[in-house]
Design a protein around this motif. Structure first.
Motif: not given
Length: 129
Positions: A94-113
């Motif tokens: 699950e990846a969460t992106y936040v809007l900053a300076n007109d772009e979506f930046e990766l905020g958090e990344f959780s993974e169970q491989s």
């Protein structure tokens, strides 16, 4: 079933999400930024970075096609991409992106491989930041 979704992300800009095809546990969507700030509206592919667990680095994709279940919360301006590696959802990311300076930046990344049945979505370990 929705095939095209549009969200206002700024007064004169929108996030456009178009469904391309569906897989067994996910859908593929194309994401675009539609900007009306110029005299001629601009449409640009939205390229989202992701986290590479092997290298431990945030990497940029070359494509605006995203695989998973994509949702956008207009109030918090958070874009979430969840992708299952199995039908039960015991592994994936699950990846969460936040809007900053007109772009979506990766905020958090959780993974169970590993698909070992020990976790459910929402309980995946956070690996970034």
């Amino acid at each position: 079933m929705q095939y095209t979704r549009a969200y206002q992300i700024e007064p004169e800009a929108h996030l456009i999400i178009m469904s391309c095809w569906f897989g067994p546990y996910w859908e593929a969507v194309a994401a675009y930024r539609y900007d009306e700030t110029e005299s001629t509206p601009q449409v640009e592919p939205l390229i989202l970075p992701t986290f590479d667990s092997e290298s431990g680095q945030v990497v940029s994709s070359e494509s605006n096609i995203l695989y998973g279940l994509l949702s956008y919360d207009e109030e918090s301006q958070r874009l979430t991409l969840a992708h299952k590696y199995s039908g039960t959802g015991e592994c994936g990311f699950e990846a969460t992106y936040v809007l900053a300076n007109d772009e979506f930046e990766l905020g958090e990344f959780s993974e169970q491989s590993e698909c070992d049945g020990t976790r459910l979505p929402g309980d995946f370990p956070q690996v970034y930041p």
